[in-house]
Design an enzyme around this catalytic site. Structure first.
Site, short mmCIF file in Angstrom:
data_model
loop_
_atom_site.label_atom_id
_atom_site.label_comp_id
_atom_site.label_asym_id
_atom_site.label_seq_id
_atom_site.Cartn_x
_atom_site.Cartn_y
_atom_site.Cartn_z
N PHE A 17 0.84 -1.29 0.09
CA PHE A 17 -0.15 -0.03 0.02
C PHE A 17 0.93 1.12 -0.13
O PHE A 17 1.90 1.42 0.70
CB PHE A 17 -0.94 0.01 1.13
CG PHE A 17 -1.84 1.22 1.07
CD1 PHE A 17 -2.94 1.28 0.32
CD2 PHE A 17 -1.59 2.43 2.13
CE1 PHE A 17 -3.96 2.22 0.30
CE2 PHE A 17 -2.50 3.65 1.91
CZ PHE A 17 -3.61 3.29 1.09
N LYS A 75 2.22 10.01 8.34
CA LYS A 75 1.77 9.48 9.34
C LYS A 75 2.38 10.18 10.54
O LYS A 75 2.30 11.20 10.96
CB LYS A 75 1.60 8.00 9.47
CG LYS A 75 0.63 7.42 8.27
CD LYS A 75 0.09 5.84 8.71
CE LYS A 75 -1.15 5.86 7.52
NZ LYS A 75 -0.74 5.13 6.39
N ASP A 111 9.03 2.86 1.47
CA ASP A 111 7.73 3.54 2.10
C ASP A 111 7.75 3.32 3.61
O ASP A 111 7.30 2.10 3.90
CB ASP A 111 6.47 2.92 1.09
CG ASP A 111 5.26 3.68 1.93
OD1 ASP A 111 5.43 4.18 2.71
OD2 ASP A 111 4.20 3.66 1.03
C1 LIG Z 1 -1.10 5.28 4.98
C2 LIG Z 1 0.08 4.98 4.14
C3 LIG Z 1 0.16 5.68 2.80
C4 LIG Z 1 -0.66 6.81 2.40
O1 LIG Z 1 -0.52 7.77 3.25
P1 LIG Z 1 -1.61 9.05 3.11
O2 LIG Z 1 -1.24 9.99 4.09
O3 LIG Z 1 -2.85 8.31 3.48
O4 LIG Z 1 -1.49 9.55 1.66
C5 LIG Z 1 1.36 5.26 2.18
N1 LIG Z 1 2.14 4.12 2.41
C6 LIG Z 1 1.86 3.17 3.43
C7 LIG Z 1 3.03 2.14 3.97
C8 LIG Z 1 0.61 3.77 4.39
O5 LIG Z 1 0.80 3.02 5.49
#
Ligand SMILES: *Cc1c(COP(=O)(O)O)cnc(C)c1O
Length: 403
Positions: A138, A252, A223
């Site tokens: 994700f 986050k 990420d």
């Molecule tokens: C939550 C998340 C995102 C997206 O972040 P947003 O601030 O909602 O755009 C991207 N990568 C990972 C691994 C995430 O957990």
């Protein structure tokens, strides 16, 4: 129109892309939240792994107040002191030498992917454009990031997608060896898949990804939107693995509840994002950066990072004790305070039932897919709050088990 401000109003005025809980939270302090009726909840979710210092931590509140009276916004036509200071802190404490600020994880990832494509084009010309990513990964909800993410439910149904993106099974070394080549521009992965079900990369896998990327002049993008900002007990999970990416994204927890994100990279790679190649109106906003600074100043206190391991062990032991009594999970896994309880064969697909029962019993938690209940509390949650949250979760489990 004067409607009462209740959950019902959501269905009247909001786009129906979310399905929020029946209660409406109005206030939070530390790891406790209160709803409109004054009921309290222990927070084992922290947004979605966002509120790393709990709610309304004095360090964050003070930083926001201070900055609110000084300067809110000037765009990137000017730089500002909080952004410079935060970039300095991030480069001091990571592999990175350069920082690009954004407002969300998806935007930071968008910047990372665009940088990787630009670097490949500048260095090797057309044709080196393959992006390798992983099933169940994700990376956010922009069209590029959702396409790189490995969940069709999020990426399909919006017309033609950005091309050049291939998905492989996560933790499958052979599949990667087979797919990667000199055509590969970048590999994007979470060191531990969060939304995909709390699945840590194996040491062998993450090391092999690094080796193969270097061999094929492909950039490795971690990420760390969910695993970063201390979540695993290290400032970033790559530090725990001892495997250094070329580009890392953070969001986050970085803002502890205020929207901010960052893409971190080396000076050499950063040089490819020349003036005008990319940008954001709000990226590096003084309010966001002042809060981000306060968050990092707290996280970098040795006792805070050290505390994560102890709290993780306490939470994990508590969940395992509940499981020993009720036999609902196949395992409790994860790192630091990013833990997942996976459903056993008898409860396949029923993670959400546990979440709903937990909320009804005064505990906030999350799911990751349909088979994992996810726990991402504040990194400074007290032992007493962990224990109280576990007691409430046990009530919830008992109710699900007893139908
Ligand atoms: C939550 C998340 C995102 C997206 O972040 P947003 O601030 O909602 O755009 C991207 N990568 C990972 C691994 C995430 O957990």
């Amino acid at each position: 129109m004067t409607n009462p401000i209740t959950r019902d109003l959501f269905d009247e005025v909001m786009v129906p892309n979310y399905n929020p809980a029946a209660m409406v939270p109005v206030r939070g302090e530390g790891s406790r939240v209160w709803d409109q009726q004054g009921r309290d909840y222990i927070d084992f979710a922290g947004g979605i792994a966002v509120s790393c210092l709990g709610h309304c931590h004095p360090a964050m509140v003070n930083a926001l107040h201070d900055q609110a009276g000084k300067l809110w916004h000037l765009s990137n036509v000017f730089t500002n002191e909080p952004a410079l200071k935060l970039a300095q802190t991030l480069t001091d404490h990571t592999f990175a030498e350069r920082v690009y600020f954004a407002n969300s994880g998806a935007e930071a990832n968008e910047a990372a992917l665009k940088l990787a494509r630009r670097v490949a084009l500048d260095r090797f010309g057309e044709g080196k454009d393959q992006i390798i990513a992983f099933n169940q990964g994700f990376h956010g909800r922009t069209f590029f990031t959702v396409t790189v993410g490995g969940q069709k439910a999020y990426s399909d149904g919006f017309g033609p997608k950005p091309g050049g993106i291939d998905h492989l099974p996560f933790n499958d070394v052979e599949a990667l060896r087979h797919a990667i080549s000199d055509r590969t521009c970048a590999v994007m992965m979470e060191p531990m898949q969060g939304e995909g079900g709390i699945i840590p990369a194996s040491d062998e896998f993450i090391q092999t990804v690094r080796e193969l990327c270097s061999k094929h002049n492909a950039l490795l993008i971690f990420d760390e939107v969910q695993t970063g900002a201390g979540r695993t007990g290290h400032l970033y999970a790559y530090q725990k693995y001892g495997v250094v990416p070329d580009i890392l994204t953070s969001a986050k927890g970085l803002g502890g509840g205020f929207p901010i994100a960052a893409m971190l990279t080396t000076q050499e790679l950063a040089a490819h994002l020349k003036i005008g190649t990319h940008g954001s109106t709000y990226g590096g906003n003084p309010l966001a950066c002042a809060v981000g600074q306060a968050v990092l100043d707290e996280l970098l206190k040795p006792e805070v990072m050290a505390g994560v391991a102890a709290k993780s062990a306490r939470l994990k032991a508590g969940l395992e004790a509940i499981n020993a009594k009720y036999h609902v999970f196949s395992e409790v896994r994860g790192m630091g305070l990013l833990l997942g309880a996976a459903m056993n064969d008898d409860y396949q697909g029923r993670a959400r039932d546990f979440l709903v029962a937990a909320t009804a019993n005064g505990l906030m938690c999350l799911v990751a897919g349909t088979n994992v209940v996810r726990f991402t509390p504040s990194l400074v949650i007290s032992d007493a709050e962990i224990d109280q949250g576990l007691a409430r979760f046990e009530q919830a489990v008992a109710q699900v088990v007893n139908g």
